[in-house]
Design an enzyme around this catalytic site. Structure first.
Site, PDB file in Angstrom:
ATOM      1  N   GLU A  57       7.863  48.169  44.501  1.00 46.23           N
ATOM      2  CA  GLU A  57       6.590  47.875  45.201  1.00 46.23           C
ATOM      3  C   GLU A  57       6.309  46.375  45.249  1.00 46.23           C
ATOM      4  O   GLU A  57       5.159  45.949  45.249  1.00 46.23           O
ATOM      5  CB  GLU A  57       5.411  48.631  44.577  1.00 46.23           C
ATOM      6  CG  GLU A  57       5.359  50.108  44.902  1.00 46.23           C
ATOM      7  CD  GLU A  57       5.424  50.424  46.399  1.00 46.23           C
ATOM      8  OE1 GLU A  57       5.032  49.570  47.210  1.00 46.23           O
ATOM      9  OE2 GLU A  57       5.894  51.512  46.739  1.00 46.23           O
TER      10      GLU A  57
HETATM   11  C1  FAD Z   1      14.511  52.728  41.347  1.00 51.11           C
HETATM   12  C2  FAD Z   1      14.082  52.103  42.626  1.00 51.11           C
HETATM   13  C3  FAD Z   1      13.240  52.807  43.475  1.00 51.11           C
HETATM   14  C4  FAD Z   1      12.823  52.226  44.674  1.00 51.11           C
HETATM   15  N1  FAD Z   1      12.019  52.945  45.494  1.00 51.11           N
HETATM   16  C5  FAD Z   1      11.696  52.441  46.708  1.00 51.11           C
HETATM   17  C6  FAD Z   1      10.943  53.212  47.641  1.00 51.11           C
HETATM   18  O1  FAD Z   1      10.578  54.348  47.359  1.00 51.11           O
HETATM   19  N2  FAD Z   1      10.648  52.667  48.845  1.00 51.11           N
HETATM   20  C7  FAD Z   1      11.058  51.415  49.170  1.00 51.11           C
HETATM   21  O2  FAD Z   1      10.778  50.962  50.276  1.00 51.11           O
HETATM   22  N3  FAD Z   1      11.748  50.651  48.303  1.00 51.11           N
HETATM   23  C8  FAD Z   1      12.091  51.144  47.083  1.00 51.11           C
HETATM   24  N4  FAD Z   1      12.816  50.374  46.209  1.00 51.11           N
HETATM   25  C9  FAD Z   1      13.173  49.004  46.595  1.00 51.11           C
HETATM   26  C10 FAD Z   1      12.325  47.994  45.846  1.00 51.11           C
HETATM   27  O3  FAD Z   1      11.001  47.990  46.341  1.00 51.11           O
HETATM   28  C11 FAD Z   1      12.989  46.609  45.965  1.00 51.11           C
HETATM   29  O4  FAD Z   1      14.200  46.666  45.224  1.00 51.11           O
HETATM   30  C12 FAD Z   1      12.089  45.507  45.430  1.00 51.11           C
HETATM   31  O5  FAD Z   1      10.943  45.352  46.239  1.00 51.11           O
HETATM   32  C13 FAD Z   1      12.814  44.153  45.361  1.00 51.11           C
HETATM   33  O6  FAD Z   1      13.432  43.849  46.568  1.00 51.11           O
HETATM   34  P1  FAD Z   1      14.973  43.514  46.589  1.00 51.11           P
HETATM   35  O7  FAD Z   1      15.700  44.534  45.778  1.00 51.11           O
HETATM   36  O8  FAD Z   1      15.372  43.340  48.005  1.00 51.11           O
HETATM   37  O9  FAD Z   1      15.094  42.145  45.782  1.00 51.11           O
HETATM   38  P2  FAD Z   1      15.186  40.697  46.413  1.00 51.11           P
HETATM   39  O10 FAD Z   1      14.103  40.538  47.444  1.00 51.11           O
HETATM   40  O11 FAD Z   1      16.580  40.383  46.781  1.00 51.11           O
HETATM   41  O12 FAD Z   1      14.751  39.829  45.130  1.00 51.11           O
HETATM   42  C14 FAD Z   1      15.686  39.262  44.199  1.00 51.11           C
HETATM   43  C15 FAD Z   1      14.952  38.218  43.380  1.00 51.11           C
HETATM   44  O13 FAD Z   1      14.492  37.171  44.251  1.00 51.11           O
HETATM   45  C16 FAD Z   1      13.098  37.013  44.129  1.00 51.11           C
HETATM   46  N5  FAD Z   1      12.525  36.707  45.442  1.00 51.11           N
HETATM   47  C17 FAD Z   1      12.840  37.253  46.625  1.00 51.11           C
HETATM   48  N6  FAD Z   1      12.060  36.760  47.595  1.00 51.11           N
HETATM   49  C18 FAD Z   1      11.225  35.877  47.011  1.00 51.11           C
HETATM   50  C19 FAD Z   1      10.178  35.033  47.484  1.00 51.11           C
HETATM   51  N7  FAD Z   1       9.796  35.001  48.755  1.00 51.11           N
HETATM   52  N8  FAD Z   1       9.527  34.258  46.582  1.00 51.11           N
HETATM   53  C20 FAD Z   1       9.904  34.253  45.283  1.00 51.11           C
HETATM   54  N9  FAD Z   1      10.879  35.027  44.785  1.00 51.11           N
HETATM   55  C21 FAD Z   1      11.527  35.830  45.635  1.00 51.11           C
HETATM   56  C22 FAD Z   1      12.584  38.331  43.593  1.00 51.11           C
HETATM   57  O14 FAD Z   1      11.355  38.191  42.905  1.00 51.11           O
HETATM   58  C23 FAD Z   1      13.715  38.757  42.668  1.00 51.11           C
HETATM   59  O15 FAD Z   1      13.573  38.128  41.426  1.00 51.11           O
HETATM   60  C24 FAD Z   1      13.253  50.935  45.015  1.00 51.11           C
HETATM   61  C25 FAD Z   1      14.091  50.216  44.151  1.00 51.11           C
HETATM   62  C26 FAD Z   1      14.501  50.798  42.973  1.00 51.11           C
HETATM   63  C27 FAD Z   1      15.401  50.012  42.053  1.00 51.11           C
END
Ligand code: FAD
Length: 350
Positions: free
Chosen positions: A198
């Protein structure tokens, strides 16, 4: 009804995860064969606002998950500590449990204080969300603004603290915390997703600093701080003094942050610290009010030990937890120069 044609949506695999293993996370594939059929949810062109409405509630709910898993870890740690005997705690008779060791007592009582503060903030945020929708019309705009200010704090602060609190619960168990049998490790693993899904803590912090703090020149935050100041009227010095100090520091830090508005990298480098600072401050607000209700004899019909525990828990928060805010304020007002001077290319230079 009858089954229609199968939509071209397939579950390709179930992920193996660090925690929340009872909640399957799947890799889904849409439309690889015949093209999947999608269905419009709500009105056309309303998607983004519907999604934001949903996300506000989802973020609040994940904060609540943080509170819940921290509470469960705490309950288990207290139970273990009250039964485990190891060494003779200072000033105790042989056979006294580890809960009497001052450091175990510190771990448990700080956990309790933080969890109580987290719960209070959840109630304030939840009430703002509910009243913004169902309360008197004249209050709705203000409450909506308050809820949207508090939601990134509730999501970010509660979930970050849940990871630390469940780790502390493992620590209280000693070696048995690392052994699956006690169940303490599961809470720690389960909590780790909470500051990620989230929207990670950094994403909450970007929302807080850019949209909820800088966009209105700090006005919403100042309104919250004024409400906190007003709530200090009539509180005894023990409760009011640490909060007055914390509020003064927060005002200075807010002014500093507002001064970075034209330099977004500076605002961004401090954003998570700002989120955590507001979390600690909101916790102090809740706990000072709680301590006041007891100190002023306003809580009727409770046992003396319940009231004593409430009073001491408020003091513990104000003495042991609230000072975290001061460190964060110092880091923020340093301007993040050292971090911003780091070239990402240099991260591999040794
Ligand atoms: C168990 C699980 C269940 C999930 N369930 C759902 C679901 O039901 N629906 C859904 O839509 N998604 C779901 N997700 C996805 C989840 O919401 C994302 O994994 C999460 O929001 C992080 O995005 P990302 O993985 O793309 O990480 P990234 O965006 O690649 O982030 C990697 C790192 O970079 C940092 N970062 C990235 N952008 C910025 C920025 N602009 N400023 C500062 N720091 C930044 C982040 O804080 C993090 O530390 C799920 C994930 C998991 C693991």
């Amino acid at each position: 009804g009858t089954l229609g044609a199968r939509n071209d949506v397939r579950c390709m695999s179930i992920e193996k995860k660090l925690g929340i293993k009872a909640s399957p996370t799947a890799v889904m594939q849409y439309g690889e064969a015949d093209g999947a059929v999608g269905y419009l949810v709500g009105e056309e062109n309303q998607g983004l606002s519907i999604m934001f409405g949903m996300m506000n509630h989802a973020r609040f709910a994940v904060g609540l998950q943080g509170l819940s898993v921290a509470e469960r870890g705490y309950q288990q740690a207290v139970d273990y500590a009250q039964n485990r005997v190891q060494g003779t705690p200072l000033d105790c008779s042989p056979g006294a449990s580890i809960a009497h060791h001052p450091d175990v007592l510190r771990l448990l009582s700080v956990m309790r204080a933080e969890i109580e503060a987290m719960r209070g903030l959840t109630v304030i945020g939840g009430a703002a969300l509910d009243l913004a929708r169902h309360g008197p019309d004249e209050d709705k705009a203000k409450l909506d603004e308050r809820a949207s200010l508090l939601i990134p704090v509730i999501k970010g602060w509660l979930t970050e603290r849940a990871v630390t609190l469940t780790s502390d619960a493992v620590q209280v168990h000693g070696g048995m915390g690392f052994i699956e049998e006690t169940g303490a490790a599961q809470h720690y693993r389960d909590s780790r997703i909470l500051p990620i899904y989230e929207g990670t803590t950094a994403i909450q912090a970007n929302d807080l600093v850019f949209r909820k703090t800088l966009r209105d020149g700090g006005a919403s935050v100042r309104a919250l701080l004024s409400e906190m100041e007003a709530d200090l009227t009539g509180l005894n010095q023990k409760l009011a003094k640490p909060m007055r100090r914390a509020l003064a520091i927060t005002h200075q830090t807010l002014d500093f942050l507002c001064g970075t508005a034209n330099d977004p990298r500076r605002s961004a480098v401090s954003s998570v610290d700002w989120l955590m600072m507001l979390g600690w401050l909101c916790g102090g607000w809740v706990m000072a009010r709680s301590g006041h209700v007891v100190a002023a004899g306003k809580a009727q019909g409770f046992s003396q030990s319940f009231l004593d525990a409430k009073r001491v828990t408020a003091d513990i928060y104000l003495q042991q937890c609230l000072p975290e805010l001061e460190k964060l304020a110092r880091v923020i007002t340093s301007g993040g120069d050292a971090v911003l001077a780091m070239d990402p290319e240099w991260l591999t230079r040794h």
